[in-house]
Design an enzyme around this catalytic site. Structure first.
Site, PDB file in Angstrom:
ATOM      1  N   GLU A 172      45.242  24.374 -11.119  1.00 41.14           N
ATOM      2  CA  GLU A 172      45.843  24.459 -10.169  1.00 41.14           C
ATOM      3  C   GLU A 172      47.440  25.278 -10.461  1.00 41.14           C
ATOM      4  O   GLU A 172      48.199  24.731 -10.390  1.00 41.14           O
ATOM      5  CB  GLU A 172      46.127  23.016  -9.453  1.00 41.14           C
ATOM      6  CG  GLU A 172      44.843  22.638  -8.898  1.00 41.14           C
ATOM      7  CD  GLU A 172      45.100  21.286  -8.109  1.00 41.14           C
ATOM      8  OE1 GLU A 172      44.333  20.842  -7.171  1.00 41.14           O
ATOM      9  OE2 GLU A 172      46.029  20.513  -8.485  1.00 41.14           O
ATOM     10  N   GLU A 363      36.881  21.209  -7.108  1.00 43.44           N
ATOM     11  CA  GLU A 363      37.460  19.792  -6.609  1.00 43.44           C
ATOM     12  C   GLU A 363      37.208  19.689  -5.201  1.00 43.44           C
ATOM     13  O   GLU A 363      37.407  20.877  -4.646  1.00 43.44           O
ATOM     14  CB  GLU A 363      38.812  19.746  -6.894  1.00 43.44           C
ATOM     15  CG  GLU A 363      39.028  19.232  -8.410  1.00 43.44           C
ATOM     16  CD  GLU A 363      40.630  18.997  -8.599  1.00 43.44           C
ATOM     17  OE1 GLU A 363      41.426  18.532  -7.759  1.00 43.44           O
ATOM     18  OE2 GLU A 363      41.336  19.645  -9.708  1.00 43.44           O
TER      19      GLU A 363
END
Length: 464
Positions: A172, A363
């Protein structure tokens, strides 16, 4: 109609700092998430004696991984995503020689996965920069971290080249803007020029990532190495033109990172940003060339929910993405994360249209309050969330999206990254532990365990 590929990767995803525990065992150093109760809280300068840090024990995966991986194998996983804790390999991050005990742990972990038929999918840096690299060098704003990171990767590529074929550099990475200490080991608000700090850190991470992409292809020619972003979706709050343009510009704040890492160059729109924010990057000779020549092979991303942008609202974010105005058409989880499977299909198409390179959903999942009764959890709400999102994912593949795989976030209950809670549970496997660290750590299968097993057995066809 196009279906999921026959070799589609099905599995689950965790992070070392949320699962392993054993935070100083076998020579491990302290990383940036070891000094925080959760990413949404301000980090301490050092570990405070007597203070409870959920990640220090987490779910003790460091000692229980063999049994836990057997549970994953029982669902039919053919891949498993985790991270290597940088501070297990180089406790301070800047040593010349690695910690053999840390290397051996991941040797054993990856071998166990492979024996159980699971392809390791490895994040090289998942909010786990050694704390010393912030204390001594100021984190990723300092170019010295590029060489430290490359050295770390040289070591792990050499060690695990026969075991790991799927890698991602930074987890991320676009959270450099919203969770900068976790994502880049920087504290922009403590500097004279926060935006300069963030963009310089990002640039140094881009250079490091491309150098590591080059290294990976040289050392492990058959490997795939990607970038990883948080890309839950953003809609305009209304059809008011300012909302529409604002939502578009807000989305660019995230896609800027994948634009550079997937395309290999800085997009033209950043010139205006740099001018307005008075940002002057330290770009050294060769930086732009390495970024251009060695982009990411694929885009891994997280998707949990969507939000809406209203003109003039403050830009806030957390581990689930940008926090905006509520969407009246969507339901939400107990933590206020709005459930939007159609948004999932939209984002998959958005990203594939933009890059025309393979995507990997690394995810996606639902955090909820689970109640253990008769040694199980009747988590029909999780099954519903998954059914709708997997169906949306299949629709995106039928739309033409090239998708490598799907790793559900938190297949076993782990410490929440954002809040540090155990109460916010994602897993198909319940772990007996509460928010204060009390519990037996015993594992129990939830109703969703057998449901996900059927999904995997049928390659996503059986969703009832």
């Amino acid at each position: 109609m196009k279906k999921l590929r026959k070799d589609f990767l099905w599995g689950g995803a965790i992070a070392a700092n949320q699962a392993e525990g054993a935070y100083l065992e076998d020579g491990k150093g302290v990383n940036v998430t070891d000094v925080s109760r959760g990413l949404m809280y301000e980090a301490d300068d050092h570990v405070i004696e007597g203070k409870y840090y959920p990640s220090h024990e987490a779910i003790d995966f460091y000692h229980t991984y063999k049994d836990d991986l057997k549970l994953m194998s029982g669902m039919g996983f053919n891949c498993f995503r985790t991270s290597i804790s940088w501070a297990r390999i180089f406790p301070n991050g800047d040593e010349s020689e690695p910690n053999e005990a840390g290397l051996k742990f991941y040797d054993d972990l990856f071998n166990e996965m492979l024996e159980l038929g699971m392809e390791p999918v490895v994040t090289i840096s998942h909010y786990e920069t050694p704390l010393h690299l912030y204390d001594e060098y100021g984190g990723w704003e300092n170019r010295k971290l590029i060489d430290f990171f490359v050295r770390y990767c040289e070591v792990i590529f050499a060690r695990y080249k026969d075991q790991v074929k799927y890698w991602m550099t930074f987890n991320e990475i676009n959270n450099v803007h919203t969770i900068p200490f976790a994502a880049a080991a920087i504290k922009p608000d403590k500097t004279d020029h926060p935006m300069q700090c963030k963009f310089q850190a990002a640039h140094n991470m881009f250079v490091a990532s491309s150098k590591v992409n080059k290294l990976c292809h040289e050392m492990i020619p058959e490997a795939h190495i990607g970038c990883m972003l948080s890309l839950s979706g953003v809609y305009p709050n209304t059809c008011k033109p300012e909302d529409v343009l604002g939502a578009y510009q807000l989305r660019r704040r995230s896609l800027f990172f994948s634009d550079v890492m997937m395309r290999g160059y800085y997009p033209s729109y950043v010139e205006r940003w740099f001018e307005e924010y008075d940002v002057h990057l330290d770009i050294q000779p060769g930086d732009l060339e390495i970024i251009k020549e060695y982009p990411s092979d694929y885009l891994g991303f997280s998707y949990y929910r969507t939000t809406t942008y209203k003109d003039g609202m403050p830009i806030l974010g957390h581990t689930g993405g940008i926090v905006g105005e509520k969407n009246p058409y969507l339901k939400e989880t107990p933590w206020g994360w709005q459930i939007d499977p159609v948004g999932f299909r939209y984002v998959l198409n958005e990203l594939y249209d933009r890059y025309q390179k393979p995507l990997f959903v690394v995810e996606n999942g639902m955090g909820n309050v689970d109640v253990l009764e008769n040694e199980t959890v009747n988590d029909d709400y999780r099954i519903d969330y998954l059914r709708e999102h997997i169906q949306a994912m299949k629709e995106a593949v039928a739309d033409g999206v090239d998708l490598i795989g799907y790793t559900y976030w938190g297949p076993i209950d782990i410490v929440s990254a954002g809040t540090g809670e155990m109460k916010k549970r994602y897993g198909f496997i319940y772990v007996d532990k509460d928010n204060d660290g009390h519990g037996t750590l015993k594992r129990y299968k939830k109703k969703s365990y057998d449901w996900y097993k059927k999904v995997i057995e049928s390659n996503g066809e059986e969703l009832d």
